[in-house]
Design an enzyme around this catalytic site. Structure first.
Site, PDB file in Angstrom:
ATOM      1  N   LYS A   1       0.859  -1.195   0.000  1.00  0.00           N
ATOM      2  CA  LYS A   1       0.000   0.000   0.000  1.00  0.00           C
ATOM      3  C   LYS A   1       0.884   1.229   0.000  1.00  0.00           C
ATOM      4  O   LYS A   1       1.816   1.345   0.795  1.00  0.00           O
ATOM      5  CB  LYS A   1      -0.888  -0.001   1.234  1.00  0.00           C
TER       6      LYS A   1
HETATM    7  C1  R5P Z   1      -3.048   4.224   8.450  1.00  0.00           C
HETATM    8  O1  R5P Z   1      -2.001   4.010   8.971  1.00  0.00           O
HETATM    9  C2  R5P Z   1      -3.941   3.161   8.216  1.00  0.00           C
HETATM   10  O2  R5P Z   1      -3.203   2.023   7.939  1.00  0.00           O
HETATM   11  C3  R5P Z   1      -4.986   3.344   7.125  1.00  0.00           C
HETATM   12  O3  R5P Z   1      -5.480   2.077   6.857  1.00  0.00           O
HETATM   13  C4  R5P Z   1      -4.525   3.934   5.827  1.00  0.00           C
HETATM   14  O4  R5P Z   1      -3.887   5.156   6.009  1.00  0.00           O
HETATM   15  C5  R5P Z   1      -5.659   4.078   4.805  1.00  0.00           C
HETATM   16  O5  R5P Z   1      -6.612   4.923   5.252  1.00  0.00           O
HETATM   17  P1  R5P Z   1      -6.858   6.353   4.601  1.00  0.00           P
HETATM   18  O6  R5P Z   1      -7.501   6.100   3.278  1.00  0.00           O
HETATM   19  O7  R5P Z   1      -7.756   7.041   5.551  1.00  0.00           O
HETATM   20  O8  R5P Z   1      -5.526   7.030   4.437  1.00  0.00           O
END
Ligand code: R5P
Length: 293
Positions: free
Chosen positions: A203
């Protein structure tokens, strides 16, 4: 030891030449064992090759995040529209109905809160717990360039060793410190290191300039985080651009659960990710659904 002279901008990323992946629908994943492939195929839709992961693990370091004050009320209505839920074991056990039957990506690292140095994480879940909870992947934060870079990388490699033994993929989450520049060069470095050291998918964040070079030189699938809340059309544009430039989906949190119409928004995101809808078409759908709700 390779010197760092090779770290220049005169590189060939062959952005327009897709990596071949005969035998299994996901990039770089053909040599895995059956269980690992099966779990990946429960996260990524084999028809589109993409995934809509609904991320709501934010509480593991920042407590009751806006939009997640009551996961039972805020998130459970969205479950039918997600391919995968990304969350902590605490929320999974206490709030998510086992009958929901969605693939689970379990937050497997943790330690510091927002009051401390965030890169100082450890592995926070036993592999047996991941098996017990029937998860399809374990997520671990990797802080390239961060204070505890090496420790976070070794958290990931330890989980890759355990995950490979039990057939559970590892999602490496590239965490960017406040002092780091969020550009394609940084994300090429971060994602490639994670892939080289065994992460099954990664990610990262979308960048306007050169995102296709990030996906092209990363040999395993990439999904994008949503990041801070944007206007809905902008978030849909970001998802669409990411898919067009080689991402295999989104792991989106705030841009869904902080939307004024989260159920409409997650369905609009699905249209972009799985159906190839344009951001404008998906946004039109969003507005209609939001009005109906
Ligand atoms: C953050 O550390 C988390 O792992 C979230 O899952 C990630 O940032 C994704 O969430 P968002 O779309 O709110 O950034």
């Amino acid at each position: 030891m390779a010197d760092t002279d090779g770290v220049t901008e005169s590189k060939q990323f062959h952005e327009n030449v897709p990596q071949e992946h005969d035998g299994f629908f996901l990039k770089g994943s053909n040599s895995y064992d059956w269980g690992l492939k099966n779990r990946l195929a429960r996260i990524f839709n084999p028809a589109s090759g993409n995934t809509v992961m609904l991320a709501f693990d934010h509480g593991y370091f920042q407590g009751p995040t806006t939009g997640l004050e009551r996961v039972d009320l805020n998130i459970n209505p969205l479950i039918p529209y997600a391919d995968t839920l990304m969350l902590t074991r605490g929320i999974l056990r206490s709030v998510i109905p086992p009958e929901s039957n969605k693939s689970i990506v379990l937050r497997a690292s943790g330690g510091p809160s927002i009051l401390k140095e965030l890169s100082d994480e450890g592995i926070a879940v036993d592999i047996e717990e991941s098996v017990r909870l029937n998860v399809c992947a374990m997520a671990v934060q990797v802080f390239i360039g961060g204070e505890h870079e090496k420790q976070s990388i070794l958290n990931m490699t330890k989980l890759v060793d355990l995950g490979t033994k039990y057939g559970i993929p590892v999602l490496a989450v590239t965490a960017v410190g406040k002092e780091m520049v969020r550009d394609a060069k940084y994300f090429r470095l971060a994602t490639r290191i994670c892939a080289e050291l065994g992460a099954h998918y990664i990610k990262t964040y979308f960048v306007e300039d050169g995102f296709d070079t990030v996906t092209s030189c990363c040999p395993v699938p990439i999904v994008i985080a949503g990041g801070k809340k944007l206007p809905e059309l902008d978030a849909l544009r970001m998802a669409s651009n990411a898919i067009a430039q080689g991402a295999n989906g989104v792991d989106m949190g705030r841009n869904i659960f902080q939307s004024s119409a989260p159920t409409a928004m997650i369905q609009a995101v699905r249209k972009v990710v799985h159906e190839g809808a344009s951001p404008e078409e998906a946004h039109e759908f969003y507005e209609k659904e939001a009005e109906r709700a």
